[in-house]
Design an enzyme around this catalytic site. Structure first.
Site, PDB file in Angstrom:
ATOM      1  N   PHE A  61     -71.207  49.601  35.983  1.00 36.55           N
ATOM      2  CA  PHE A  61     -71.965  49.029  34.605  1.00 36.55           C
ATOM      3  C   PHE A  61     -73.174  50.155  34.449  1.00 36.55           C
ATOM      4  O   PHE A  61     -73.223  51.081  35.301  1.00 36.55           O
ATOM      5  CB  PHE A  61     -72.725  47.662  34.956  1.00 36.55           C
ATOM      6  CG  PHE A  61     -72.440  46.533  33.880  1.00 36.55           C
ATOM      7  CD1 PHE A  61     -71.128  46.351  33.989  1.00 36.55           C
ATOM      8  CD2 PHE A  61     -73.038  46.048  33.136  1.00 36.55           C
ATOM      9  CE1 PHE A  61     -70.520  45.546  32.990  1.00 36.55           C
ATOM     10  CE2 PHE A  61     -72.714  45.108  32.143  1.00 36.55           C
ATOM     11  CZ  PHE A  61     -71.686  44.583  32.529  1.00 36.55           C
ATOM     12  N   HIS A  63     -77.521  47.042  21.656  1.00 37.00           N
ATOM     13  CA  HIS A  63     -76.303  47.083  22.391  1.00 37.00           C
ATOM     14  C   HIS A  63     -75.361  48.130  21.722  1.00 37.00           C
ATOM     15  O   HIS A  63     -75.038  47.950  20.655  1.00 37.00           O
ATOM     16  CB  HIS A  63     -75.625  45.688  22.721  1.00 37.00           C
ATOM     17  CG  HIS A  63     -74.787  45.767  23.884  1.00 37.00           C
ATOM     18  ND1 HIS A  63     -73.412  46.590  23.786  1.00 37.00           N
ATOM     19  CD2 HIS A  63     -74.618  45.009  25.118  1.00 37.00           C
ATOM     20  CE1 HIS A  63     -72.849  46.182  24.759  1.00 37.00           C
ATOM     21  NE2 HIS A  63     -73.654  45.459  25.848  1.00 37.00           N
ATOM     22  N   ASP A  91     -87.767  30.173  19.437  1.00 35.93           N
ATOM     23  CA  ASP A  91     -88.508  28.910  19.461  1.00 35.93           C
ATOM     24  C   ASP A  91     -89.587  28.836  20.461  1.00 35.93           C
ATOM     25  O   ASP A  91     -90.768  28.734  20.141  1.00 35.93           O
ATOM     26  CB  ASP A  91     -87.529  27.561  19.396  1.00 35.93           C
ATOM     27  CG  ASP A  91     -86.560  27.517  18.582  1.00 35.93           C
ATOM     28  OD1 ASP A  91     -86.537  28.438  17.536  1.00 35.93           O
ATOM     29  OD2 ASP A  91     -85.514  27.051  18.808  1.00 35.93           O
ATOM     30  N   ARG A 105     -83.588  47.222  29.355  1.00 33.15           N
ATOM     31  CA  ARG A 105     -82.821  46.444  30.563  1.00 33.15           C
ATOM     32  C   ARG A 105     -81.555  47.141  30.854  1.00 33.15           C
ATOM     33  O   ARG A 105     -80.896  47.377  29.891  1.00 33.15           O
ATOM     34  CB  ARG A 105     -82.577  44.926  29.932  1.00 33.15           C
ATOM     35  CG  ARG A 105     -81.735  44.042  30.704  1.00 33.15           C
ATOM     36  CD  ARG A 105     -81.607  42.708  30.377  1.00 33.15           C
ATOM     37  NE  ARG A 105     -80.513  42.461  29.164  1.00 33.15           N
ATOM     38  CZ  ARG A 105     -79.445  42.466  29.193  1.00 33.15           C
ATOM     39  NH1 ARG A 105     -78.938  42.791  30.394  1.00 33.15           N
ATOM     40  NH2 ARG A 105     -78.984  42.435  28.058  1.00 33.15           N
ATOM     41  N   GLN A 136     -83.357  45.449  22.767  1.00 33.17           N
ATOM     42  CA  GLN A 136     -82.487  46.044  22.807  1.00 33.17           C
ATOM     43  C   GLN A 136     -81.267  45.967  21.973  1.00 33.17           C
ATOM     44  O   GLN A 136     -81.048  45.200  21.356  1.00 33.17           O
ATOM     45  CB  GLN A 136     -81.736  45.901  24.371  1.00 33.17           C
ATOM     46  CG  GLN A 136     -80.493  46.678  24.548  1.00 33.17           C
ATOM     47  CD  GLN A 136     -80.388  46.160  26.011  1.00 33.17           C
ATOM     48  OE1 GLN A 136     -79.708  45.271  26.589  1.00 33.17           O
ATOM     49  NE2 GLN A 136     -80.762  47.166  27.181  1.00 33.17           N
ATOM     50  N   ARG A 185     -78.387  51.879  28.263  1.00 36.00           N
ATOM     51  CA  ARG A 185     -77.828  51.409  26.755  1.00 36.00           C
ATOM     52  C   ARG A 185     -79.002  52.054  25.742  1.00 36.00           C
ATOM     53  O   ARG A 185     -78.297  52.254  24.823  1.00 36.00           O
ATOM     54  CB  ARG A 185     -78.214  50.161  26.671  1.00 36.00           C
ATOM     55  CG  ARG A 185     -77.239  49.225  27.600  1.00 36.00           C
ATOM     56  CD  ARG A 185     -77.386  47.530  27.407  1.00 36.00           C
ATOM     57  NE  ARG A 185     -76.035  47.053  27.878  1.00 36.00           N
ATOM     58  CZ  ARG A 185     -76.034  45.584  28.377  1.00 36.00           C
ATOM     59  NH1 ARG A 185     -76.883  44.928  27.590  1.00 36.00           N
ATOM     60  NH2 ARG A 185     -74.984  45.147  28.970  1.00 36.00           N
ATOM     61  N   HIS A 218     -79.475  42.709  20.259  1.00 35.42           N
ATOM     62  CA  HIS A 218     -78.854  42.074  21.316  1.00 35.42           C
ATOM     63  C   HIS A 218     -79.855  41.331  22.375  1.00 35.42           C
ATOM     64  O   HIS A 218     -79.792  40.133  22.584  1.00 35.42           O
ATOM     65  CB  HIS A 218     -78.057  43.211  22.199  1.00 35.42           C
ATOM     66  CG  HIS A 218     -77.397  42.457  23.404  1.00 35.42           C
ATOM     67  ND1 HIS A 218     -76.479  41.578  23.122  1.00 35.42           N
ATOM     68  CD2 HIS A 218     -77.354  42.837  24.914  1.00 35.42           C
ATOM     69  CE1 HIS A 218     -75.812  41.348  24.197  1.00 35.42           C
ATOM     70  NE2 HIS A 218     -76.608  42.071  25.489  1.00 35.42           N
ATOM     71  N   THR A 251     -68.295  43.969  25.789  1.00 34.56           N
ATOM     72  CA  THR A 251     -69.216  44.098  26.914  1.00 34.56           C
ATOM     73  C   THR A 251     -69.134  45.566  27.601  1.00 34.56           C
ATOM     74  O   THR A 251     -68.320  46.395  27.250  1.00 34.56           O
ATOM     75  CB  THR A 251     -68.599  43.211  28.167  1.00 34.56           C
ATOM     76  OG1 THR A 251     -69.308  43.561  29.426  1.00 34.56           O
ATOM     77  CG2 THR A 251     -67.019  43.453  28.248  1.00 34.56           C
ATOM     78  N   GLU A 252     -70.335  45.998  27.913  1.00 37.54           N
ATOM     79  CA  GLU A 252     -70.427  47.120  28.785  1.00 37.54           C
ATOM     80  C   GLU A 252     -69.506  47.223  29.758  1.00 37.54           C
ATOM     81  O   GLU A 252     -69.133  48.627  30.185  1.00 37.54           O
ATOM     82  CB  GLU A 252     -71.837  47.415  29.389  1.00 37.54           C
ATOM     83  CG  GLU A 252     -72.262  48.472  29.866  1.00 37.54           C
ATOM     84  CD  GLU A 252     -73.818  48.624  30.287  1.00 37.54           C
ATOM     85  OE1 GLU A 252     -74.672  48.488  29.229  1.00 37.54           O
ATOM     86  OE2 GLU A 252     -74.029  48.900  31.328  1.00 37.54           O
ATOM     87  N   SER A 286     -79.545  40.786  33.005  1.00 33.72           N
ATOM     88  CA  SER A 286     -80.012  39.341  32.303  1.00 33.72           C
ATOM     89  C   SER A 286     -79.573  38.236  32.844  1.00 33.72           C
ATOM     90  O   SER A 286     -80.392  37.497  33.263  1.00 33.72           O
ATOM     91  CB  SER A 286     -79.637  39.531  30.588  1.00 33.72           C
ATOM     92  OG  SER A 286     -78.452  39.644  30.592  1.00 33.72           O
ATOM     93  N   LEU A 287     -78.489  38.429  33.232  1.00 30.34           N
ATOM     94  CA  LEU A 287     -78.007  37.014  33.876  1.00 30.34           C
ATOM     95  C   LEU A 287     -78.636  36.669  35.308  1.00 30.34           C
ATOM     96  O   LEU A 287     -79.045  35.712  35.633  1.00 30.34           O
ATOM     97  CB  LEU A 287     -76.442  37.071  34.220  1.00 30.34           C
ATOM     98  CG  LEU A 287     -75.415  36.734  33.080  1.00 30.34           C
ATOM     99  CD1 LEU A 287     -73.893  36.889  33.275  1.00 30.34           C
ATOM    100  CD2 LEU A 287     -75.540  35.177  32.659  1.00 30.34           C
ATOM    101  N   GLY A 325     -84.742  24.085  27.061  1.00 28.42           N
ATOM    102  CA  GLY A 325     -83.804  25.061  26.879  1.00 28.42           C
ATOM    103  C   GLY A 325     -82.954  24.768  28.145  1.00 28.42           C
ATOM    104  O   GLY A 325     -83.307  24.567  29.290  1.00 28.42           O
ATOM    105  N   ALA A 326     -81.729  24.834  27.742  1.00 29.83           N
ATOM    106  CA  ALA A 326     -80.403  24.480  28.990  1.00 29.83           C
ATOM    107  C   ALA A 326     -79.710  25.791  29.099  1.00 29.83           C
ATOM    108  O   ALA A 326     -78.566  25.403  29.176  1.00 29.83           O
ATOM    109  CB  ALA A 326     -80.039  23.041  28.594  1.00 29.83           C
ATOM    110  N   GLY A 327     -80.196  26.981  28.898  1.00 33.23           N
ATOM    111  CA  GLY A 327     -79.376  28.143  29.210  1.00 33.23           C
ATOM    112  C   GLY A 327     -79.516  28.197  30.851  1.00 33.23           C
ATOM    113  O   GLY A 327     -79.980  27.168  31.542  1.00 33.23           O
ATOM    114  N   LEU A 333     -70.114  41.068  20.615  1.00 32.69           N
ATOM    115  CA  LEU A 333     -70.404  41.741  21.574  1.00 32.69           C
ATOM    116  C   LEU A 333     -69.162  42.442  22.150  1.00 32.69           C
ATOM    117  O   LEU A 333     -68.223  41.463  22.301  1.00 32.69           O
ATOM    118  CB  LEU A 333     -71.242  40.997  22.670  1.00 32.69           C
ATOM    119  CG  LEU A 333     -71.406  41.879  23.794  1.00 32.69           C
ATOM    120  CD1 LEU A 333     -72.480  42.733  23.615  1.00 32.69           C
ATOM    121  CD2 LEU A 333     -72.153  40.610  24.776  1.00 32.69           C
TER     122      LEU A 333
END
Lengths: 230, 587
Positions: B119, B242, B221, B398, B240, B286, B353, B254-255, B403-404, B14-16, B252
């Site tokens: 937020f 959203h 995955d 959350r 969650q 949320r 979400h 955004t909040e 999350s970021l 994974g490359a996030g 999405l």
């Protein structure tokens, strides 16, 4: 509604051909949804896609002769019959999937990262809102490749000319008040090809799905080079 | 023909944001690191994160990591592990500065400091006034962070396997993980990547629901790989929704749109959050906002001809704020709705979400599973970080902007601990060819020819089933019926056949392999939800409407073998500060 798509499978086809599919059009339908319906009819049809909202940059393709992102291209705005082909000038892997490695290579060639030589502060490096604003229209690039694969200079010299996407990123770092590698960046762009093959044909500006302007960025780099030489 | 092998010190699937931040840490320390991604790295779904990343920088209003910790524990409905939460909230501050130094083009305040916005679920002074804690690059923060991390990995010369799909982990007799079998999508050729340590950073699984903010690639995955390797999944009932997905479409919003001053109205034009969360209003957690919206619609106050959504109003903010602070949202509204959000309200509905649950890990991102000595034994050589993992910092719900933060902090923590692990275990463990057999069998299963159902039919059925039986509000009867349907659907998968058996860029085969994964994580979700007889965070039971700390302040663990459920206690003891005991949760 009829959509004609480019088909090529290297394991079975000696040459590419166009194949027409019949799709039921829905209000507000984007091209990506139509392609997914084709995929339901024929699972051998291959194309890249993911986010469906124009931020991941996967589904760039050539539609009625113009490069675009399928997921944010409304069917209703396309002249029928719709013709969907892979990006021009790139080797076709299969159907709409092209080999983008040279495009990525050019991106990596412009040192697409912030270079800081001063010791780092404990907190953030300060940047005024005005300086930050200089990055708007640059950092939003999603590397979809619509611009570079519509650029004649990139078609002829993809190994030597960096192409609009990579040069936009080059300017993104030259324009960043925090970056401290201006001279190295400009040195690297010297010579007749990497930067100066841009002949301001402006196809890149025309097709960018994010509304960015690589030609303008290239112009800024040229100005900076000129400034430095006098 | 034998499958080729390649050897690396570390393998990252994974490359996030999580995978790339771990890779950056490892490559900068001169480890040989392989990053496998089924898409080119900047296509990973981190790119779609909008609003920002939380850190108590106090650039706008006073702030403290301890307040951030309180909000996160409360937001988690007291199911989050407080040691991990303390670690994350402390680390948030240096993490954001590190990102800024790496080049992230954060928006700026007049002081030149990083722009922060309000937020949901954020407070000053342990539940006091609204805090302003979310660091943002306009409403494209995920894009800005993902591209910067990829750029820094280009500089660090990490080794990328772009467009390779991971089939399964490779496990030896002692349960240690030796790497993975992967498939090069372009050629269709399998490859064994051996590694001393393997990090799963494959993100979420929103594609299991019909309407989702998630991308096509978010198919769980890595979570399913962990299940097949005998690792349970934790807290999967907590999914969650959203509050502000575009109604019927899922994109999405955004909040941050509410953080900038937007609010929700029902068919009467009433700002209904005043009744549900008198203090925090539209910036309640949320889960609270999503439930309030669904309640409004159920009670007949929905908007539109079918009364099936509510409206998000931004027009009172003026075009300057909307277009400058929320340019991405403006684009989405123009393209998909044909409206300018500075003039017209946005139709929204709670949309699938984010997975709070996932692969159980400790705060070093090491995967932990029940074994002989207790519920949290380290699985040797295996790490997980990001949405696919469950540390657990999000517990039952959350907070936006966390999350970021999670992917960055625990991606980095994984990198740091892998450095230690590889130093202590300098040799690759021996890999016997028979360890590969389950993974090869999983790949070859899709070579079967003949007639049968197709992947897309099963996938569509699955997504509808999950939406109908495991949504915002849940009850015993609906979920039990869902479990039966899902068991029947799982049995149908064996009869699915591909028509395309070619090798070159065969996306049909990839989607079939993804379907296996979706079915496994879908079962984990609905079964965990069926068993939890209380309402907590995102898990709202009509038949068990209150939180039950006596019986249910514990983590669920779903194992694939026999669809078994186990439980383990919540870690209520932080690292250095006092524990936050469970309290009624009001906003």
């Amino acid at each position: 509604m009829k959509i004609s798509v480019y088909r090529y499978h290297p394991e079975t086809d000696s040459k590419p051909h166009m194949q027409t599919f019949e799709i039921e059009e829905r209000p507000g339908m984007m091209l990506r949804e139509a392609l997914l319906e084709i995929k339901v009819q024929d699972e051998t049809f291959a194309f890249r896609h993911s986010c469906g909202e124009g931020v991941c940059g996967s589904d760039g393709m050539n539609v009625n002769g113009r490069n675009c992102l399928a997921c944010i291209t409304p069917i209703a705005e396309l002249k029928q019959p719709i013709e969907v082909r892979p990006f021009p000038g790139r080797p076709v892997v299969r159907d709409l999937v092209v080999d983008m490695s040279q495009f990525y290579e050019q991106y990596r060639n412009v040192q697409p990262y912030l270079v800081r030589k001063d010791p780092l502060p404990e907190q953030e490096i300060l940047q005024s809102p005005a300086d930050r604003e200089k990055l708007d229209g640059l950092y939003e690039c999603i590397l979809c490749g619509c611009c570079s694969t519509s650029c004649p200079s990139f078609w002829w010299n993809p190994d030597k000319f960096h192409g609009p996407a990579a040069l936009l990123q080059s300017w993104r770092f030259l324009a960043d008040s925090r970056d401290q590698a201006t001279d190295e960046r400009l040195d690297d762009l010297e010579g007749p090809y990497k930067l100066f093959r841009c002949h301001t044909i402006m196809n890149c500006v025309e097709v960018c799905p994010k509304g960015l302007n690589p030609t303008k960025a290239i112009g800024h780099i040229k100005d900076l080079m000129l400034e430095r030489s006098v | 023909m034998p499958i080729p092998h390649r050897r690396f010190d570390a393998l990252i699937l994974g490359a996030g944001g999580a995978g790339l931040n771990a890779a950056l840490r490892l490559a900068s320390a001169d480890l040989r690191v392989a990053v496998v991604s089924k898409v080119f790295p900047t296509r990973s779904h981190t790119v779609a994160a909008q609003g920002g990343v939380n850190a108590a920088l106090a650039n706008v209003l006073p702030d403290d990591w301890h307040w951030h910790m309180f909000d996160t524990v409360k937001g988690s409905d007291y199911l989050g592990d407080q040691d991990a939460i303390e670690y994350m909230c402390r680390e948030a501050i240096p993490t954001v500065y590190e990102l800024e130094h790496a080049g992230v083009p954060f928006s700026r305040l007049d002081t030149g400091k990083i722009y922060q916005r309000a937020f949901g679920g954020q407070s000053q002074n342990f539940g006091g006034d609204q805090a302003v804690r979310t660091c943002a690059a306009a409403d494209r923060t995920g894009h800005a962070i993902l591209h910067t991390l990829y750029q820094q990995n280009v500089r660090a010369r990490s080794h990328f396997f772009d467009e390779y799909f991971a089939i399964d982990l490779i496990r030896d007799d002692e349960g240690a993980i030796l790497g993975a079998l992967v498939l090069e999508i372009e050629t269709g050729e399998p490859l064994v990547i051996e590694a001393k340590a393997t990090l799963i950073a494959t993100g979420g699984y929103g594609q299991v629901f019909r309407t989702t903010t998630n991308a096509f690639i978010n198919t769980g995955d890595g979570m399913a790989m962990a299940l097949r390797a005998g690792v349970p999944l934790q807290d999967m009932e907590f999914y969650q929704f959203h509050p502000t997905g575009v109604a019927g479409k899922g994109m999405l919003i955004t909040e941050g749109a509410r953080g900038e001053g937007g609010f929700l109205v029902n068919a009467d034009g009433e700002r209904f959050m005043e009744r549900y969360a008198p203090r925090a209003l539209d910036l309640a957690s949320r889960d609270v906002v999503a439930r309030s919206m669904v309640t409004e619609i159920r009670e007949g106050r929905g908007c539109g001809p079918d009364k099936d959504h509510v409206l998000l109003k931004l027009d009172h903010l003026g075009p300057a704020v909307v277009h400058q602070r929320l340019p991405g949202i403006t684009d989405i509204c123009r393209v998909f709705l044909g409206i300018d959000p500075a003039e017209q309200p946005i139709p929204v509905f709670p949309t699938a979400h984010y997975a709070m649950g996932g692969i159980p890990t400790d705060r070093y991102a090491r995967v932990v599973a029940p074994a002989r000595h207790g519920p949290e034994e380290v699985v040797p050589g295996l790490y997980a970080a990001g949405e696919c993992a469950c540390v657990s910092v999000h517990g039952a719900n959350r907070l936006g902007g966390n999350s970021l933060l999670d992917i960055l902090v625990f991606g980095r923590a994984a990198g740091t601990d892998i450095l230690r692990y590889v130093a202590e275990n300098p040799n690759h463990r021996p890999l016997r060819e028979d360890y590969l057999e389950p993974a090869i069998a999983r790949l070859q299963r899709w070579d079967r020819t003949g007639t049968g159902e197709s992947v897309h039919v099963i996938k569509a059925d699955l997504r509808k089933l999950m939406e109908d039986h495991c949504g915002v509000f849940r009850d015993q009867e609906t979920m039990a019926a869902g479990v039966e349907k899902l068991k029947a659907l799982r049995a149908r998968v064996d009869g699915v056949r591909l028509r395309d058996h070619s090798r070159t860029f065969n996306t049909a085969r990839i989607e079939a392999l993804e379907l296996d994964n979706l079915v496994d994580v879908g079962m984990a979700t609905i079964l965990s939800a069926l068993y939890r007889e209380e309402s907590r965070g995102a898990h709202s039971r009509i038949d068990h409407p209150t939180r039950d700390d006596e019986h249910w302040m514990r983590h669920s663990l779903y194992s694939r073998a026999d669809d078994r459920m186990d439980y383990k206690p919540v870690r209520t003891k932080p690292l250095t500060v006092e524990s936050f005991p469970p309290k009624p949760r009001v906003y």
